[in-house]
Design a protein around this motif. Structure first.
Motif, PDB file in Angstrom:
ATOM      1  N   LEU A   1      68.058  15.262  40.595  1.00  0.00           N
ATOM      2  CA  LEU A   1      67.265  16.401  40.109  1.00  0.00           C
ATOM      3  C   LEU A   1      68.117  17.661  39.948  1.00  0.00           C
ATOM      4  CD1 LEU A   1      63.968  15.934  42.170  1.00  0.00           C
ATOM      5  CD2 LEU A   1      64.227  15.706  39.691  1.00  0.00           C
ATOM      6  N   GLU A   2      69.136  17.790  40.809  1.00  0.00           N
ATOM      7  CA  GLU A   2      70.015  18.967  40.736  1.00  0.00           C
ATOM      8  C   GLU A   2      71.138  18.786  39.708  1.00  0.00           C
ATOM      9  OE1 GLU A   2      71.366  20.468  44.482  1.00  0.00           O
ATOM     10  OE2 GLU A   2      69.359  20.440  45.378  1.00  0.00           O
ATOM     11  N   GLY A   3      71.091  17.680  38.983  1.00  0.00           N
ATOM     12  CA  GLY A   3      72.052  17.481  37.896  1.00  0.00           C
ATOM     13  C   GLY A   3      73.403  16.962  38.334  1.00  0.00           C
ATOM     14  N   VAL A   4      73.487  16.419  39.558  1.00  0.00           N
ATOM     15  CA  VAL A   4      74.750  15.833  40.036  1.00  0.00           C
ATOM     16  C   VAL A   4      74.691  14.327  39.779  1.00  0.00           C
ATOM     17  CG1 VAL A   4      76.294  15.485  41.997  1.00  0.00           C
ATOM     18  CG2 VAL A   4      74.948  17.599  41.819  1.00  0.00           C
ATOM     19  N   PHE A   5      75.584  13.825  38.928  1.00  0.00           N
ATOM     20  CA  PHE A   5      75.574  12.406  38.583  1.00  0.00           C
ATOM     21  C   PHE A   5      76.193  11.561  39.698  1.00  0.00           C
ATOM     22  CE2 PHE A   5      75.372  12.633  33.643  1.00  0.00           C
ATOM     23  CZ  PHE A   5      74.096  13.166  33.749  1.00  0.00           C
ATOM     24  N   PRO A   6      75.520  10.485  40.087  1.00  0.00           N
ATOM     25  CA  PRO A   6      76.090   9.610  41.112  1.00  0.00           C
ATOM     26  C   PRO A   6      77.372   8.948  40.606  1.00  0.00           C
ATOM     27  CG  PRO A   6      73.779   9.051  40.630  1.00  0.00           C
ATOM     28  CD  PRO A   6      74.241   9.992  39.577  1.00  0.00           C
ATOM     29  N   ASP A   7      78.275   8.616  41.536  1.00  0.00           N
ATOM     30  CA  ASP A   7      79.467   7.851  41.176  1.00  0.00           C
ATOM     31  C   ASP A   7      79.416   6.491  41.878  1.00  0.00           C
ATOM     32  OD1 ASP A   7      80.094   8.348  43.807  1.00  0.00           O
ATOM     33  OD2 ASP A   7      81.779   9.697  43.393  1.00  0.00           O
ATOM     34  N   GLU A   8      80.521   5.739  41.836  1.00  0.00           N
ATOM     35  CA  GLU A   8      80.522   4.392  42.409  1.00  0.00           C
ATOM     36  C   GLU A   8      80.237   4.390  43.909  1.00  0.00           C
ATOM     37  OE1 GLU A   8      85.026   5.328  41.804  1.00  0.00           O
ATOM     38  OE2 GLU A   8      83.096   5.884  40.931  1.00  0.00           O
ATOM     39  N   TYR A   9      80.665   5.457  44.617  1.00  0.00           N
ATOM     40  CA  TYR A   9      80.440   5.519  46.063  1.00  0.00           C
ATOM     41  C   TYR A   9      78.961   5.780  46.369  1.00  0.00           C
ATOM     42  CZ  TYR A   9      85.494   5.870  45.910  1.00  0.00           C
ATOM     43  OH  TYR A   9      86.828   5.624  45.652  1.00  0.00           O
ATOM     44  N   THR A  10      78.324   6.600  45.542  1.00  0.00           N
ATOM     45  CA  THR A  10      76.887   6.853  45.701  1.00  0.00           C
ATOM     46  C   THR A  10      76.107   5.554  45.569  1.00  0.00           C
ATOM     47  OG1 THR A  10      77.320   8.869  44.407  1.00  0.00           O
ATOM     48  CG2 THR A  10      75.033   8.413  45.023  1.00  0.00           C
ATOM     49  N   PHE A  11      76.384   4.842  44.464  1.00  0.00           N
ATOM     50  CA  PHE A  11      75.635   3.610  44.198  1.00  0.00           C
ATOM     51  C   PHE A  11      75.879   2.543  45.271  1.00  0.00           C
ATOM     52  CE2 PHE A  11      75.500   5.099  39.652  1.00  0.00           C
ATOM     53  CZ  PHE A  11      74.107   5.209  39.594  1.00  0.00           C
ATOM     54  N   SER A  12      77.120   2.430  45.734  1.00  0.00           N
ATOM     55  CA  SER A  12      77.411   1.400  46.734  1.00  0.00           C
ATOM     56  C   SER A  12      76.627   1.651  48.023  1.00  0.00           C
ATOM     57  CB  SER A  12      78.911   1.346  47.034  1.00  0.00           C
ATOM     58  OG  SER A  12      79.337   2.526  47.665  1.00  0.00           O
ATOM     59  N   SER A  13      76.364   2.922  48.349  1.00  0.00           N
ATOM     60  CA  SER A  13      75.570   3.254  49.537  1.00  0.00           C
ATOM     61  C   SER A  13      74.081   3.093  49.282  1.00  0.00           C
ATOM     62  CB  SER A  13      75.844   4.693  49.982  1.00  0.00           C
ATOM     63  OG  SER A  13      77.171   4.845  50.417  1.00  0.00           O
ATOM     64  N   ILE A  14      73.624   3.612  48.148  1.00  0.00           N
ATOM     65  CA  ILE A  14      72.179   3.673  47.917  1.00  0.00           C
ATOM     66  C   ILE A  14      71.583   2.302  47.646  1.00  0.00           C
ATOM     67  CG2 ILE A  14      72.001   4.070  45.419  1.00  0.00           C
ATOM     68  CD1 ILE A  14      70.233   6.010  48.277  1.00  0.00           C
ATOM     69  N   PHE A  15      72.367   1.390  47.049  1.00  0.00           N
ATOM     70  CA  PHE A  15      71.859   0.020  46.849  1.00  0.00           C
ATOM     71  C   PHE A  15      71.586  -0.645  48.201  1.00  0.00           C
ATOM     72  CE2 PHE A  15      74.135  -0.074  42.527  1.00  0.00           C
ATOM     73  CZ  PHE A  15      72.965   0.269  41.856  1.00  0.00           C
ATOM     74  N   LYS A  16      72.439  -0.355  49.169  1.00  0.00           N
ATOM     75  CA  LYS A  16      72.216  -0.869  50.528  1.00  0.00           C
ATOM     76  C   LYS A  16      70.935  -0.271  51.110  1.00  0.00           C
ATOM     77  CE  LYS A  16      74.303  -1.112  55.128  1.00  0.00           C
ATOM     78  NZ  LYS A  16      75.394  -0.641  56.007  1.00  0.00           N
ATOM     79  N   GLY A  17      70.711   1.020  50.834  1.00  0.00           N
ATOM     80  CA  GLY A  17      69.511   1.698  51.310  1.00  0.00           C
ATOM     81  C   GLY A  17      68.241   1.087  50.741  1.00  0.00           C
TER      82      GLY A  17
END
Length: 684
Positions: free
Chosen positions: A102-118
């Motif tokens: 929402l704040e306009g910060v695009f996720p990167d590979e490290y974001t996705f690797s964590s959030i998929f686990k979540g």
């Protein structure tokens, strides 16, 4: 730390944060933060302070500062998301991920690797799929193996193996982490052959397996009992230098035991310098599964002597070992250990304790434990039902079966085997027929040979032999056991011609089946057809077939005493004979008459009667009564074959004259004799 007199510049603040991390002092970081804010450096040092809080375990303080910062770097977002997931604050981590976008910060590979686990931990498949779509838009799915591995892991945990495989196939350059995640996913969802195929693909692509890959693929080999591939992988482990790694060794041990090579499993175990709880438990489970219950109990004692505290899985396994060989006294000691560790209400231990007492004839104790289990599941319900089934308490088993529906528990194959067995042992013919009919109508239930065997035995024992035969013929490939149960029923009802016809069907399937020859020989003997008995025994000698000798054993003061018919090798045979003689006089005085129909030898009537006196059950009971004359109110004996009709009748009279409960477990069920009556109501 005297901050007031310290030179306040960026280099100093950076050094102070590092010192706070080294000492794990959250209070000191707070002081540094206060000085940084006074000096106007918060924007530049906010991210570093957050990292400091995280490394000191101050997640709440890190989040508070994070929310106060006007601008956060992508690295800080990632640190906060991964930290919240690592501290089991997954819902907050997902909230941060959404806020970040929402704040306009695009996720990167490290974001996705964590959030998929979540998402997998929260069970949020739909949200995980949306994040997957976003990663594709950002071009990170196929190009980044880090993201690909996290996606494969997420879909595997949801059981979506097709999607996991599709993701894997799109990743440009796959690594060992991705392949291992896929192998683990397949093996955890009973798709072990697919796991083996993925392992082969990995090797063909030149990707080297690590210890986790080897551990996972060995489990898959064990699950499908693929010993050939298991040995090849063992060779690869040695070649790759992972043989001494605990995970690989434990999986090797498990693989060999699942393939039935328990000696190889023990050899692997001997190589462990300091086996841990997982390794000990894996060995014990393998021993129990391979019928080595006494060895399993010995290993359990060694484990506890080595100061390794058992967990619920270890204890449930050794309890099952005790129940398999009816070692109730040993089981009671393990029950005490379960209670000591506070696991008596645990689902696994509870079900195993219920199974122990149920299989050892104490359904009252089994029910007390069952009622104390906090979360009843299918396994614990099945254990209690099976205990009732073995003890002929059919109505109680049916009550539990109906209760399962009220609790919303889905019956499985074992449930239906237990309830049909309960109907069989209690002579509840119509109830059994209704349950079996409902199973046939339910397309979600796959009827197995065990279900047909229970039903055929129920119909056969009740005299509905033609229905039993028609039922067996509905099975695609009826095996020897199914047909043999019908021959046994023919013997009960004196249907010799039918038994002979069924015998031909069995011997066409297995010409050397000694059980069928023995059953038919016994049928001929019970009807006085001695010429046919001689012919059957001659055939058995020519084929070198042997009948299993009838044995009865009794556990007195943790010492097992075994008896065979007419065997006087026991050191206390004199006392046994005297006790037996006295018992015979007493039971005859109250109405016992020897039934020589159960003598399967062509003897004179007087000799037939004499041979009945020395059946193994009678010898065991005489010994137990002599040893425990003033000690117990009940005795328990065990027999490897079904109790004979004469012994069954004799034990009823004995229970009456000695005023003790006598519990007898034969190859099929328990008989509780009390005050001249048996719990089976003479149905058996």
């Amino acid at each position: 730390m005297r901050l007031a007199s310290t030179k306040q510049d960026p280099v100093t603040f950076l050094s102070l944060i590092r010192q706070c991390i080294d000492t794990k002092s959250i209070s000191d970081i707070m002081k540094v933060q206060t000085q940084i804010m006074k000096s106007g450096f918060l924007v530049g040092f906010g991210d570093k302070l957050i990292v400091g809080y995280i490394k000191c375990g101050g997640v709440v303080d890190a989040r508070k500062l994070f929310d106060e910062l006007p601008k956060r770097h992508i690295v800080t977002w990632n640190s906060m998301i991964s930290t919240h997931i690592g501290h089991k604050r997954t819902k907050e981590a997902i909230g941060l991920y959404k806020k970040m976008i929402l704040e306009g910060v695009f996720p990167d590979e490290y974001t996705f690797s964590s959030i998929f686990k979540g998402f997998s931990e929260m069970g949020s498949l739909r949200e995980g799929q949306r994040a997957h779509g976003f990663s594709i838009i950002l071009g990170l799915e196929a190009s980044n193996v880090f993201v690909g591995s996290a996606l494969v892991n997420m879909y595997s945990k949801f059981g979506q193996m097709r999607d996991a495989k599709l993701v894997s196939d799109r990743v440009v350059k796959r690594d060992v982490v991705l392949f291992t995640a896929l192998i683990v996913g397949y093996s955890q969802h009973d798709e072990d052959r697919e796991a083996l195929a993925i392992f082969v693909s990995m090797i063909n692509e030149g990707v080297k397996a690590n210890e986790y890959t080897f551990a996972s693929i060995l489990i898959a080999c064990g699950n499908v009992e693929n010993l050939g591939n298991g040995k090849l992988i063992h060779g690869l482990i040695i070649k790759s230098g992972f043989e001494s790694v605990v995970a690989s060794q434990t999986s090797l041990l498990t693989m060999y035991s699942k393939c039935g090579l328990i000696d190889d499993s023990l050899k692997v175990f001997k190589r462990f310098a300091n086996p841990n709880l997982v390794t000990w438990t894996s060995l014990i489970v393998g021993l129990v599964q391979n019928g080595k219950e006494e060895v399993a109990l010995t290993k359990f004692r060694q484990m506890t002597r080595n100061s390794i505290n058992p967990n619920a899985f270890t204890l449930s396994s050794v309890l099952r070992a005790c129940s398999s060989i009816a070692m109730v006294e040993e089981g009671k000691q393990i029950h005490a250990i379960v209670t000591k560790h506070g696991l008596d209400r645990d689902t696994y231990c509870g079900a195993a304790l219920v199974g122990l007492y149920g299989k050892c004839g104490s359904t009252e104790m089994a029910r007390l434990i069952f009622d104390d289990i906090i979360e009843l599941d299918v396994v614990s319900m099945n254990s209690m039902m099976y205990g009732y089934a073995q003890n002929g308490l059919g109505h109680e088993a049916l009550e539990l079966f109906n209760r399962m529906k009220d609790l919303g528990l889905q019956p499985n194959d074992a449930t239906f085997v237990s309830v049909l067995l309960a109907c069989n042992n209690a002579g509840l013919i119509e109830e059994g027929c209704q349950i079996f009919s409902s199973m046939k109508k339910n397309h979600n239930i796959e009827l197995t040979r065990d279900h047909y065997a229970c039903m055929a035995d129920l119909l056969g024992r009740s005299g509905r032999l033609k229905e039993a035969e028609a039922l067996i013929e509905q099975v695609r490939n009826p095996d020897v056991v199914l047909w043999r149960s019908l021959i046994s029923a023919c013997g009960i009802h004196g249907k010799v011609k039918m038994a002979e016809r069924i015998k031909d069907k069995v011997l066409n399937l297995a010409p050397g089946d000694e059980g069928t020859h023995v059953l038919l020989s016994n049928i001929y003997a019970s009807t006085g057809n001695w010429s046919q008995v001689i012919e059957m025994k001659t055939t058995m000698r020519e084929m070198r077939l042997k009948k299993d000798p009838a044995m009865t054993w009794v556990d007195i003061d943790r010492e097992v005493h075994t008896f065979m018919a007419g065997d006087w090798s026991h050191p206390r045979s004199k006392e046994i004979l005297e006790t037996l003689k006295e018992l015979m006089e007493r039971v005859k005085s109250v109405g016992y008459v020897p039934n020589t129909r159960f003598v399967l030898q062509n003897l004179e009537e007087e000799k037939k009667e004499r041979s009945l006196y020395y059946h193994s059950e009678k010898l065991a009971i005489a010994f137990a009564l002599w040893r425990t004359s003033n000690k117990t109110t009940s005795i328990t004996i065990f027999k490897n074959l079904r109790v004979c009709g004469d012994c069954h009748n004799w034990i009823k009279y004995v229970s009456r004259v000695v005023n003790k409960e006598i519990i007898s477990r034969d190859s099929k069920r328990f008989h509780h004799f009390k005050n001249g009556l048996c719990s089976c109501g003479d149905y058996w």
